[in-house]
Design a protein around this motif. Structure first.
Motif, PDB file in Angstrom:
ATOM      1  N   MET A   1       0.846  -1.202   0.000  1.00  0.00           N
ATOM      2  CA  MET A   1       0.000   0.000   0.000  1.00  0.00           C
ATOM      3  C   MET A   1       0.878   1.247   0.000  1.00  0.00           C
ATOM      4  O   MET A   1       1.933   1.270   0.622  1.00  0.00           O
ATOM      5  CB  MET A   1      -0.915  -0.008   1.223  1.00  0.00           C
ATOM      6  N   TYR A   2       0.443   2.279  -0.715  1.00  0.00           N
ATOM      7  CA  TYR A   2       1.217   3.516  -0.829  1.00  0.00           C
ATOM      8  C   TYR A   2       0.415   4.703  -0.318  1.00  0.00           C
ATOM      9  O   TYR A   2      -0.799   4.807  -0.550  1.00  0.00           O
ATOM     10  CB  TYR A   2       1.599   3.772  -2.289  1.00  0.00           C
ATOM     11  N   GLU A   3       1.115   5.615   0.362  1.00  0.00           N
ATOM     12  CA  GLU A   3       0.502   6.870   0.781  1.00  0.00           C
ATOM     13  C   GLU A   3       1.540   7.982   0.720  1.00  0.00           C
ATOM     14  O   GLU A   3       2.657   7.834   1.230  1.00  0.00           O
ATOM     15  CB  GLU A   3      -0.036   6.775   2.212  1.00  0.00           C
ATOM     16  N   LEU A   4       1.182   9.087   0.066  1.00  0.00           N
ATOM     17  CA  LEU A   4       1.990  10.297   0.130  1.00  0.00           C
ATOM     18  C   LEU A   4       1.622  11.005   1.429  1.00  0.00           C
ATOM     19  O   LEU A   4       0.533  11.572   1.552  1.00  0.00           O
ATOM     20  CB  LEU A   4       1.727  11.189  -1.083  1.00  0.00           C
ATOM     21  N   VAL A   5       2.510  10.972   2.403  1.00  0.00           N
ATOM     22  CA  VAL A   5       2.210  11.499   3.738  1.00  0.00           C
ATOM     23  C   VAL A   5       2.297  13.012   3.769  1.00  0.00           C
ATOM     24  O   VAL A   5       1.424  13.704   4.291  1.00  0.00           O
ATOM     25  CB  VAL A   5       3.161  10.868   4.784  1.00  0.00           C
ATOM     26  N   ASP A   6       3.367  13.564   3.183  1.00  0.00           N
ATOM     27  CA  ASP A   6       3.575  15.013   3.201  1.00  0.00           C
ATOM     28  C   ASP A   6       4.667  15.345   2.190  1.00  0.00           C
ATOM     29  O   ASP A   6       5.421  14.469   1.745  1.00  0.00           O
ATOM     30  CB  ASP A   6       3.980  15.467   4.606  1.00  0.00           C
ATOM     31  N   PHE A   7       4.756  16.624   1.821  1.00  0.00           N
ATOM     32  CA  PHE A   7       5.842  17.058   0.945  1.00  0.00           C
ATOM     33  C   PHE A   7       6.058  18.552   1.098  1.00  0.00           C
ATOM     34  O   PHE A   7       5.174  19.290   1.526  1.00  0.00           O
ATOM     35  CB  PHE A   7       5.557  16.689  -0.519  1.00  0.00           C
ATOM     36  N   GLY A   8       7.258  18.996   0.732  1.00  0.00           N
ATOM     37  CA  GLY A   8       7.634  20.401   0.800  1.00  0.00           C
ATOM     38  C   GLY A   8       9.127  20.564   0.971  1.00  0.00           C
ATOM     39  O   GLY A   8       9.845  19.610   1.293  1.00  0.00           O
ATOM     40  N   PHE A   9       9.607  21.789   0.722  1.00  0.00           N
ATOM     41  CA  PHE A   9      11.037  22.089   0.817  1.00  0.00           C
ATOM     42  C   PHE A   9      11.870  21.141  -0.050  1.00  0.00           C
ATOM     43  O   PHE A   9      12.999  20.780   0.293  1.00  0.00           O
ATOM     44  CB  PHE A   9      11.527  22.027   2.273  1.00  0.00           C
ATOM     45  N   GLY A  10      11.311  20.709  -1.197  1.00  0.00           N
ATOM     46  CA  GLY A  10      12.061  19.866  -2.114  1.00  0.00           C
ATOM     47  C   GLY A  10      12.177  18.415  -1.692  1.00  0.00           C
ATOM     48  O   GLY A  10      13.038  17.694  -2.219  1.00  0.00           O
ATOM     49  N   ARG A  11      11.291  17.954  -0.798  1.00  0.00           N
ATOM     50  CA  ARG A  11      11.334  16.566  -0.353  1.00  0.00           C
ATOM     51  C   ARG A  11       9.916  16.005  -0.249  1.00  0.00           C
ATOM     52  O   ARG A  11       8.939  16.764  -0.172  1.00  0.00           O
ATOM     53  CB  ARG A  11      12.041  16.433   1.005  1.00  0.00           C
ATOM     54  N   LYS A  12       9.817  14.675  -0.266  1.00  0.00           N
ATOM     55  CA  LYS A  12       8.517  14.030  -0.064  1.00  0.00           C
ATOM     56  C   LYS A  12       8.669  12.915   0.968  1.00  0.00           C
ATOM     57  O   LYS A  12       9.719  12.252   1.061  1.00  0.00           O
ATOM     58  CB  LYS A  12       7.970  13.475  -1.378  1.00  0.00           C
ATOM     59  N   LEU A  13       7.608  12.739   1.744  1.00  0.00           N
ATOM     60  CA  LEU A  13       7.562  11.708   2.777  1.00  0.00           C
ATOM     61  C   LEU A  13       6.483  10.706   2.380  1.00  0.00           C
ATOM     62  O   LEU A  13       5.310  11.072   2.238  1.00  0.00           O
ATOM     63  CB  LEU A  13       7.248  12.333   4.140  1.00  0.00           C
ATOM     64  N   GLN A  15       4.726   6.682   2.700  1.00  0.00           N
ATOM     65  CA  GLN A  15       4.538   5.400   3.369  1.00  0.00           C
ATOM     66  C   GLN A  15       4.400   4.342   2.278  1.00  0.00           C
ATOM     67  O   GLN A  15       3.450   4.374   1.488  1.00  0.00           O
ATOM     68  CB  GLN A  15       3.272   5.423   4.232  1.00  0.00           C
ATOM     69  N   ILE A  16       5.375   3.440   2.210  1.00  0.00           N
ATOM     70  CA  ILE A  16       5.413   2.466   1.123  1.00  0.00           C
ATOM     71  C   ILE A  16       5.507   1.068   1.715  1.00  0.00           C
ATOM     72  O   ILE A  16       6.548   0.679   2.241  1.00  0.00           O
ATOM     73  CB  ILE A  16       6.605   2.734   0.182  1.00  0.00           C
ATOM     74  N   ALA A  17       4.397   0.352   1.658  1.00  0.00           N
ATOM     75  CA  ALA A  17       4.353  -1.022   2.169  1.00  0.00           C
ATOM     76  C   ALA A  17       4.901  -1.101   3.588  1.00  0.00           C
ATOM     77  O   ALA A  17       5.714  -1.967   3.911  1.00  0.00           O
ATOM     78  CB  ALA A  17       5.114  -1.957   1.232  1.00  0.00           C
ATOM     79  N   GLY A  18       4.465  -0.173   4.417  1.00  0.00           N
ATOM     80  CA  GLY A  18       4.826  -0.209   5.827  1.00  0.00           C
ATOM     81  C   GLY A  18       6.101   0.512   6.192  1.00  0.00           C
ATOM     82  O   GLY A  18       6.439   0.601   7.388  1.00  0.00           O
ATOM     83  N   ARG A  19       6.825   1.061   5.222  1.00  0.00           N
ATOM     84  CA  ARG A  19       8.058   1.803   5.501  1.00  0.00           C
ATOM     85  C   ARG A  19       7.844   3.285   5.214  1.00  0.00           C
ATOM     86  O   ARG A  19       7.217   3.647   4.205  1.00  0.00           O
ATOM     87  CB  ARG A  19       9.214   1.289   4.636  1.00  0.00           C
TER      88      ARG A  19
END
Length: 275
Positions: A1-13, A15-19
């Motif tokens: 499962m994939y989730e884009l948790v947050d992003f900004g300042f040239g980076r993205k956080l 959640q990818i298969a539990g990591r």
């Protein structure tokens, strides 16, 4: 499962298969909306000089893990280029392939820059015969392993370690034939041979011209691009200069969407099925 948790300042956080993965993303401008999840990242990628970098990871980190999609199971791992083994922004294209299985079934498809095989597996599970091409032997081996772990190891897939442009030019000389192509060209890349380089500005027009010779009646096209200088308008024009574009052609941006509804641009796509 994939989730884009947050992003900004040239980076993205993500959640990818539990990591929880923190890595650079040039399109992620603005200010992150959330502070609390970022320090909890399981792995953080920092770019060094050139196109490589280093990962900082928690002590509990294991070398690889798996990502489940509708068509199969993909192995993930951290690469020195900041990649993990899957491009989540392609998920809508994989769904599109499978939704059109009636038209794709029994077609002969060429997947260039095939990476770890997600699009190949989506097409194979839809009934296509696929030739998967990538210049990195270890990546092709992973794609083949992904097919095996997904129960698709017996599907008609050819696994080719070769530079995409040279392979297509050679197939033209051989008089080979395909019904369609999937391609996701990088901005820069290395071929199989030493000194063999890929530059999208110089080499993509040449590749498309050769593809027009190889597949004069292109029934299936899925072309995606992540290069900042290539908009969907530019990509459409590059294709139209060399191929006949059907009226039912779809095109647009590939976006990742966070839970708060923000869109993060992750490239562009042009796709069609013309039977």
């Amino acid at each position: 499962m994939y989730e884009l948790v947050d992003f900004g300042f040239g980076r993205k956080l993500e959640q990818i298969a539990g990591r929880l993965i923190d890595r650079p993303c040039p399109a992620a401008d603005g200010i992150p909306c959330r502070r609390d999840p970022w320090p909890k990242a399981d792995a953080i990628f920092q770019m060094n000089k050139g196109h490589q970098g280093t990962w900082q990871r928690r002590d509990s980190w294991t070398d690889s893990w798996t990502f489940q999609e509708n068509f199969g199971l993909l192995e993930l791992s951290l690469s020195p280029f900041g990649h993990i083994g899957v491009f989540p922004e392609q998920a809508n294209n994989w769904t599109w392939i499978r939704m059109n299985s009636g038209s794709i079934k029994e077609t002969r498809l060429l997947n260039l820059f095939g990476y770890s095989g997600a699009s190949t597996l989506a097409a194979a599970s839809a009934g296509a015969t696929v030739t998967h091409v990538d210049s990195a032997k270890n990546i092709v081996n992973r794609a083949r392993s992904n097919a095996e772990r997904s129960g698709l190891g017996q599907r008609p897939v050819r696994w080719i370690v070769e530079d995409a442009l040279r392979f297509v030019e050679r197939e033209v000389r051989r008089g080979s034939s395909y019904d369609g192509v999937i391609l996701d060209p990088p901005t820069y890349g290395h071929g199989v041979s030493k000194g063999q380089l890929w530059n999208i500005d110089e080499d993509l027009p040449r590749l498309l011209a050769s593809l027009a010779d190889l597949i004069p009646q292109c029934q299936v096209m899925l072309c995606t691009c992540h290069s900042p200088g290539i908009s969907v308008t530019v990509l459409m024009q590059m294709l139209a200069n060399r191929m006949s574009i059907p009226e039912n052609t779809e095109f647009g941006e590939m976006n990742l969407c966070s839970k708060d509804g923000r869109q993060l641009s992750a490239g562009v796509f042009v796709r069609w099925i013309s039977t």
